[in-house]
Design an enzyme around this catalytic site. Structure first.
Site, mmCIF file in Angstrom:
data_model
loop_
_atom_site.group_PDB
_atom_site.id
_atom_site.type_symbol
_atom_site.label_atom_id
_atom_site.label_comp_id
_atom_site.label_asym_id
_atom_site.label_seq_id
_atom_site.Cartn_x
_atom_site.Cartn_y
_atom_site.Cartn_z
ATOM 1 N N ILE A 99 92.583 37.646 -12.576
ATOM 2 C CA ILE A 99 93.193 36.754 -11.576
ATOM 3 C C ILE A 99 92.255 35.581 -11.297
ATOM 4 O O ILE A 99 91.023 35.731 -11.340
ATOM 5 C CB ILE A 99 93.510 37.523 -10.265
ATOM 6 C CG1 ILE A 99 94.464 36.716 -9.402
ATOM 7 C CG2 ILE A 99 92.241 37.892 -9.514
ATOM 8 C CD1 ILE A 99 95.097 37.505 -8.264
ATOM 9 N N GLY A 156 93.209 41.721 -14.103
ATOM 10 C CA GLY A 156 94.655 41.527 -14.304
ATOM 11 C C GLY A 156 95.061 41.472 -15.770
ATOM 12 O O GLY A 156 96.207 41.786 -16.119
ATOM 13 N N ASP A 159 95.915 44.922 -16.803
ATOM 14 C CA ASP A 159 97.290 45.208 -16.342
ATOM 15 C C ASP A 159 98.296 44.639 -17.348
ATOM 16 O O ASP A 159 99.272 45.292 -17.712
ATOM 17 C CB ASP A 159 97.552 44.551 -14.977
ATOM 18 C CG ASP A 159 96.691 45.104 -13.856
ATOM 19 O OD1 ASP A 159 97.079 46.114 -13.262
ATOM 20 O OD2 ASP A 159 95.621 44.532 -13.580
ATOM 21 N N GLU A 179 88.871 45.589 -10.835
ATOM 22 C CA GLU A 179 89.356 45.435 -9.465
ATOM 23 C C GLU A 179 88.438 46.014 -8.389
ATOM 24 O O GLU A 179 88.242 45.406 -7.340
ATOM 25 C CB GLU A 179 90.774 46.026 -9.338
ATOM 26 C CG GLU A 179 91.885 45.090 -9.829
ATOM 27 C CD GLU A 179 92.124 45.143 -11.339
ATOM 28 O OE1 GLU A 179 91.261 45.677 -12.062
ATOM 29 O OE2 GLU A 179 93.165 44.628 -11.787
ATOM 30 N N ASP A 187 96.590 46.771 -8.470
ATOM 31 C CA ASP A 187 97.932 47.008 -7.907
ATOM 32 C C ASP A 187 99.072 46.408 -8.723
ATOM 33 O O ASP A 187 100.205 46.315 -8.246
ATOM 34 C CB ASP A 187 98.009 46.504 -6.451
ATOM 35 C CG ASP A 187 97.646 45.032 -6.308
ATOM 36 O OD1 ASP A 187 97.390 44.374 -7.342
ATOM 37 O OD2 ASP A 187 97.615 44.528 -5.170
#
Ligand SMILES: CCC/C=C/C=C/C(=O)SCCNC(=O)CCNC(=O)[C@H](O)C(C)(C)COP(=O)(O)OP(=O)(O)OC[C@H]1O[C@@H](n2cnc3c(N)ncnc32)[C@H](O)[C@@H]1OP(=O)(O)O
Length: 308
Positions: A99, A156, A159, A179, A187
């Protein structure tokens, strides 16, 4: 008359369908164009789309625009009949730095405008849900997604690749479920998908609790990636070859296979069997099944399937 021809008169019964068809046509035209600020989409070979994360100066850090464009792009490719398989890679020197930490500060500013906990929570819910949906768009997209990772794949980005169908990487690649290092539980998918990608629950927990970097060889031995390539160039060549194998198959068969693998991952064996039974009651009536069966029986390797 083939089944495809039989279905044509139905459009006269439902005139509004033409509007729907037109909107699909817009998607079809737009999905390969350079309409994105943070992604570069190209078509290296017929039916093969290449989606590149394209913020190389920021190591492809995922800002709000990129999160939203990922969802938009994979939704468009899902409906693009010229697309049968997608290669996902990162431009520049690193696959993706996770991110965008500077951009994420804007979420804090937006929350700060609210005095109440529930209203601040609503701001967070909006971002978390949007970003989850972006990642899940790779999985919802019926076309197989082949992730090609070089150098770093952080936060991210993990993910993102766990929502892909197949993963490859270069020798110099490293992965980091980062994270916890920024004070949060992941999340947007890693905690849900990584345990299903990697067989070892113990290893998943170690990676997620420690945020330690793990190298290409460990990604290979744990099953996160299928193969490790010498460098980015040979990886993209190799991944393109796999994509070509997929692109010549019946799209009805490939897309049905993806949809049922995803469904079966999250259901019991019996539920999965019921699902494929329902699915194939429709899919086995398609032209593709007849054409592929005849081609296999006659050893004809040149069968060409209609677009889907
Ligand atoms: C609802 C939210 C759900 C999502 C949650 C996601 C969470 C996460 O993703 S946690 C992980 C966040 N990412 C990081 O912590 C990585 C931060 N970056 C780094 O540690 C280093 O950049 C890295 C080790 C990857 C590379 O270091 P190197 O020295 O080779 O390069 P830099 O000079 O640091 O970076 C080059 C330019 O890129 C910018 N940049 C890199 N990463 C980010 C980032 N994550 N966010 C924003 N910008 C990033 C960096 O600032 C440099 O830009 P510039 O100064 O303009 O040259």
């Amino acid at each position: 008359m083939s089944l495809r021809n039989l279905s044509r008169p139905i459009s006269f019964l439902y005139p509004n369908l033409s509007k729907v068809y037109n909107s699909f046509r817009i998607l079809k035209m737009s999905s390969a164009s350079n309409q994105y600020e943070t992604l570069s989409v190209s078509v290296p070979k017929e039916f093969i789309y290449h989606v590149e994360l394209n913020r190389p100066d920021k190591l492809n850090a995922m800002n709000n625009t990129m999160w939203l464009e990922i969802g938009k792009c994979f939704h468009a490719l899902d409906y693009d009949e010229n697309c049968r398989v997608i290669v996902l890679s990162g431009a520049g020197r690193l696959f993706c730095a996770g991110i965008d930490l500077m951009d994420a500060a804007n979420q804090g500013i937006e929350m700060g405008e609210q005095n109440d906990v529930v209203r601040r929570a609503k701001v967070l819910r909006k971002y978390i849900t949007q970003y989850q949906n972006s990642i899940t768009s790779l999985e919802i997209c019926k076309k197989p997604v082949l992730a090609a990772v070089h150098s770093g794949c952080i936060g991210g980005a993990v993910d993102l690749i766990t929502a892909a169908d197949i993963r490859y990487c270069t020798q110099d690649a490293w992965f980091q479920v980062k994270e916890v290092d920024i004070g949060m539980a992941a999340d947007v998918g890693t905690l849900q998908r990584l345990p299903k990608v990697i067989g070892s629950d113990s290893l998943v927990r170690e990676l997620c609790y420690t945020a330690r970097k793990f190298p290409a060889e460990e990604a290979l031995s744990s099953g996160l990636v299928s193969k490790v390539f010498k460098d980015k160039e040979s990886m993209l060549q190799g991944v393109l070859s796999v994509a070509e194998l997929i692109a010549i198959k019946s799209p009805v068969a490939v897309q049905g296979t993806k949809a049922n693998l995803v469904y079966s991952r999250d259901h019991t064996v019996q539920e999965g069997l019921d699902h494929i039974s329902q699915w194939n009651q429709m899919a086995l009536q398609s032209d593709d099944f007849a054409e592929a069966t005849v081609a296999a029986a006659t050893k004809n390797k040149d069968v060409v399937f209609a677009k889907l």
